[in-house]
Design an enzyme around this catalytic site. Structure first.
Site, mmCIF file in Angstrom:
data_model
loop_
_atom_site.group_PDB
_atom_site.id
_atom_site.type_symbol
_atom_site.label_atom_id
_atom_site.label_comp_id
_atom_site.label_asym_id
_atom_site.label_seq_id
_atom_site.Cartn_x
_atom_site.Cartn_y
_atom_site.Cartn_z
ATOM 1 N N CYS A 83 -33.434 8.178 45.277
ATOM 2 C CA CYS A 83 -34.191 7.098 45.927
ATOM 3 C C CYS A 83 -33.288 6.315 46.867
ATOM 4 C CB CYS A 83 -34.764 6.135 44.882
ATOM 5 S SG CYS A 83 -35.584 6.957 43.519
ATOM 6 N N ASP A 88 -42.444 9.110 48.658
ATOM 7 C CA ASP A 88 -42.287 7.696 48.962
ATOM 8 C C ASP A 88 -41.823 7.503 50.404
ATOM 9 O OD1 ASP A 88 -43.072 7.226 46.426
ATOM 10 O OD2 ASP A 88 -41.057 7.065 45.616
ATOM 11 N N CYS A 97 -40.715 3.447 44.428
ATOM 12 C CA CYS A 97 -40.476 2.992 43.066
ATOM 13 C C CYS A 97 -39.556 1.775 43.062
ATOM 14 C CB CYS A 97 -39.846 4.112 42.273
ATOM 15 S SG CYS A 97 -38.192 4.500 42.842
ATOM 16 N N CYS A 152 -40.627 12.819 46.154
ATOM 17 C CA CYS A 152 -41.512 11.957 45.392
ATOM 18 C C CYS A 152 -42.589 11.316 46.232
ATOM 19 C CB CYS A 152 -40.699 10.899 44.674
ATOM 20 S SG CYS A 152 -39.545 10.102 45.751
HETATM 21 S S1 FES Z 1 -38.954 7.914 42.836
HETATM 22 FE FE1 FES Z 1 -39.440 8.110 44.881
HETATM 23 S S2 FES Z 1 -38.155 6.678 45.853
HETATM 24 FE FE2 FES Z 1 -37.715 6.465 43.774
#
Ligand code: FES
Ligand code: PLP
Ligand code: PLP
Ligand code: FES
Lengths: 398, 146, 398
Positions: free
Chosen positions: B104, B35, B60, B33
């Site tokens: 996550c 992140d 997120c 994702c």
């Molecule tokens: S969706 Fe990427 S860390 Fe939660």
């Protein structure tokens, strides 16, 4: 306004006021898109989850086996087309019956064009599918059996448990179109070995434009409508939240009163059948005498034509139907009535009266009185009846 | 979508920030994702006690909440004890996460491991059970649950 | 209850009270099945005819070119699958774009699995499809061009007239997904050479679960959902009469106020964009600066992640979205933002705010104030921002 006696509850039903009440907040207040992150759409998500729970409970299924659709027709299309696609590598043979609703029949015909082979099982004179014929039709490449739970025209309830057992024994998927039976008859998907089941809210006092397909967990059925990730990626499109809320409420209310309602309807229906059969000559009851939906009566009146009958009933404030409402675009006599062996001219003179929760004994008596008058009147205009009377007189005089 | 605990940690994240001259810093990214999470550790060299822990997260709601909870959970623990703080433990402490958000929570576990690895490298020690952090974290795609 | 500022009108809208009012009688009073013969269902038939007339009028089409569906997704699926099926003998090449809604994209991918070839046209940094690229993509076996009227995420309005002309010139069918544009922008199917057009009522203050597909007369498109003879045998299933009534009312009301509403929304949107772009650093406006839907603003805030932003906005009572609501089941950054060339981490930090007829200047100002505070807060937590600040300081110190 003249009073209307609505005896076409198999075509569609009146939405219960409590159902409308339940839907209302979801139009103007909780109008969020259930796919959204924000709290504003939480009531929508909760309401959808609640409906799913209610339906799962009603079938002995689990919530993640319920997929909302826009009605029975879509559910039938999805079940047949997706099963055919998913199991094509195993085989291309499908078994269904001659008396299915067009949503199944025409989908079957479409699949035939794509190279599938479809067996349409015959039925007996009461509209019951023979389990023996089914057993004989099963082949190694049979991938799907689709038999309706109850017929929409003549009300016959099919031997679903036995059919489910045959399907299970041979490892074949079993779909049932329960659009007429769901919330009218008790159904447990495990006991009956049902793998897929279609239902439509407007057949049990819910709103039009919403229904569901039950899909047993583990079936590798894909989407029929592609797009967003709704319904666990299996049915795309912004969810009809008010409709789904109405569906849930209608299920709750119907289930709560099902037994009582069935009892009441059976009584009224039997009174209707008894009076028609004893007071009007040359009439036939279509469908199984006892193994039938409690709200369904279907007659064939010899020597008269259905549409004329409907129009005259309408003039008397009575709503009935001749064959299935959905197919009244067509002029052919109902395929169901032909399948139970009626000759064309008798099939043409058929009338379906389907009761609802609001039907009263007075409605029934008024209807029979009018029916007697109208049948007599139409017969007096019918050349077929004239011929018949003359040949009868001749015989009597001989 | 999220539990009250998750929302609380999201709204009031504990231990956000940096540690100057930290004993160990770990930054990991989640390939799935995009992140990113960074963990700073302040470790007592004698006792191996984690005296302080701070984080920064680009991610997120679940990523922020798991970072916050994970830092709470390792603070005051020894390195060995901190190794027991798995993503599962963090999730449980948060009363669970939605299925699509399970991955996550891996960010937090991996970021702590990366910070410990950094510390271990700097001090030339070996930490039982610790492996070289991956630069990218991702788990197997959860198949659609049919 | 805290006040909610709803800025997610591209996901769905509040149903107008007048629309609900119009629908109500069709649940409990005029609840007949429109396929029935009796007079009781006449109000249903009339109401459906009225909606068809209103829609036809709005597009410069005729009534028998309008087919009711259960929403935009079904309309898109139908248009693509049926066109592919109908014209397969001519060719199997389809042209669409990289920024379509998943209802088109995933249907395209499905068709690829069936042996069709699909070209996904790229767009420029403002999200505009190049007509030159389209011209180059056209082949003798191209049977369908499907380009959305306006994009649901970044609001860019596509050069539909030019695309229609290319399609017409080459005798290729042209479908446009106008789900975001219909009733927001004036559309005339003849002037723009549109052969098929999808729309969905809940995007313009109508109910969820109903929409339509416009199909130009003469196209040999078949059913997508098989069954009864509804919608001139092209779309089976009992019609969602209350939904169709609501659709008609929503079209009437939207058309009547469209110009005025566009003007008001444009003003508010421009104020929103101006304040955000001047008061918040490291932000990018996505979509075309002027050629965009009047209610759409889409920003990318560097160094922060969209979901966190949404949750914090939600805490402040503001509903926005990050990418398309329908796809929020997915964790990938929006395909639209990647198609306009944003790197992953910037695409992740995007926010869509879409205005509605009820949005006020106060709402916008409050939203911008909150947004400033939240962006600052999230940046203070972001390792990316930390790195950025440090490297900037380093450079300044050199
Ligand atoms: S969706 Fe990427 S860390 Fe939660
Ligand atoms: C047995 C049966 N199957 C399917 C349908 C189709 O349901 P719907 O019209 O709600 O799509 C009907 C009713 O019309 C029906 O009676
Ligand atoms: C451009 C576009 N196409 C199609 C759809 C699908 O419409 P619906 O969700 O009503 O089926 C949407 C909205 O979700 C959209 O924005
Ligand atoms: S004479 Fe009219 S339908 Fe046969």
């Amino acid at each position: 306004m003249k009073k209307v006696i609505y005896l076409d509850n198999a075509a569609t039903t009146r939405v219960r006021p409590e159902v409308v009440e339940a839907m209302l907040p979801y139009f103007t207040e909780h109008y969020g898109n259930p796919s959204s992150v924000y709290d504003f759409s939480t009531p929508c998500k909760k309401a959808m989850a609640h409906t799913r729970e209610v339906i799962a409970g009603s079938l002995g299924a689990s919530e993640n086996e319920i997929y909302f659709t826009n009605g029975g027709t879509e559910a039938d299309n999805w079940a047949l087309k997706a099963a055919a696609e998913a199991y094509a590598s195993k085989g291309k043979h499908i078994i269904t019956t001659q008396i299915e609703h067009h949503a199944v029949l025409h989908t079957g015909q479409y699949l035939e064009k794509l190279g599938y082979e479809v067996t349409y099982l015959p039925v007996d004179e009461n509209g019951v599918v023979s389990v023996d014929a089914l057993k004989k039709a099963v082949r190694p490449d049979t991938i799907l059996i689709s038999v309706m739970f109850a017929n929409n025209e003549i009300g016959t309830i099919e031997p679903i448990r036995e059919i489910g057992e045959v399907a299970k024994e041979h490892g074949i998927l079993f779909h049932t179109d329960a659009v007429q039976a769901y919330c009218h008859e008790p159904i447990n998907v495990d006991e009956l070995h049902i793998d897929m089941l279609s239902a439509s809210a407007h057949k049990f006092n819910g709103p039009k434009g919403v229904g569901f397909l039950y899909i047993r967990k583990g079936l590798k059925l894909r989407s029929f409508i592609h797009g967003g990730a709704q319904e666990r990626k299996r049915r795309a499109g912004t969810e009809n939240v008010p409709g789904i809320v109405g569906l849930g409420k209608a299920v709750e209310l119907s289930l709560a009163s099902m037994e009582e309602n069935k009892k009441k309807e059976t009584e009224l229906r039997d009174h209707l059948i008894h009076r028609v059969m004893t007071e009007i000559p040359y009439v036939r009851l279509n469908g199984h005498p006892s193994q039938r939906l409690s709200n369904n009566a279907n007659f064939s009146f010899q020597f008269i034509e259905g549409e004329s009958l409907l129009i005259m009933l309408d003039m008397a404030g009575i709503c009935g139907s001749s064959g299935s409402a959905c197919t009244s675009g067509s002029l052919d006599p109902s395929h169901v009535l032909l399948a139970i062996g009626l000759p064309h001219e008798i099939a043409h003179g058929s009338l379906r009266l389907t009761l609802g929760e609001e039907t009263t004994m007075e409605d029934i008596d008024y209807t029979v009185d009018q029916l007697k008058r109208i049948v007599e009147r139409l017969r007096s205009m019918s050349p077929l009846y004239e011929d018949f009377v003359k040949s009868r007189e001749k015989k009597e005089n001989q | 979508m999220y539990s009250d605990k998750v929302m609380d940690h999201f709204e009031h994240p504990r231990n956000v920030g940096e540690i100057e001259n930290a004993s160990g810093v770990g930054t990991v990214g989640n390939a799935k994702c995009g992140d990113i999470m960074r963990i700073y550790l302040d470790i007592d060299d004698a006792t191996h006690m984690i005296r302080d822990c701070k984080f920064k997260t680009f991610g997120c709601g679940a990523a922020v909440a798991t970072s916050s909870m994970a830092t709470e959970m390792v603070k005051g623990k020894t390195i060995e004890e901190a190794m027991q703080v798995t993503n599962k433990a963090v999730m449980e402490a948060l009363d669970g996460l939605p299925p699509v958000k399970v991955h996550c929570s891996l960010l937090a576990e991996e970021a702590i491991h990366a910070a410990l690895w950094d510390y271990a490298e700097k001090h030339d020690i070996k930490i039982q059970g610790l492996e070289k952090p991956k630069s990218d974290i991702s788990e197997h795609d959860e198949d659609e649950e049919y």
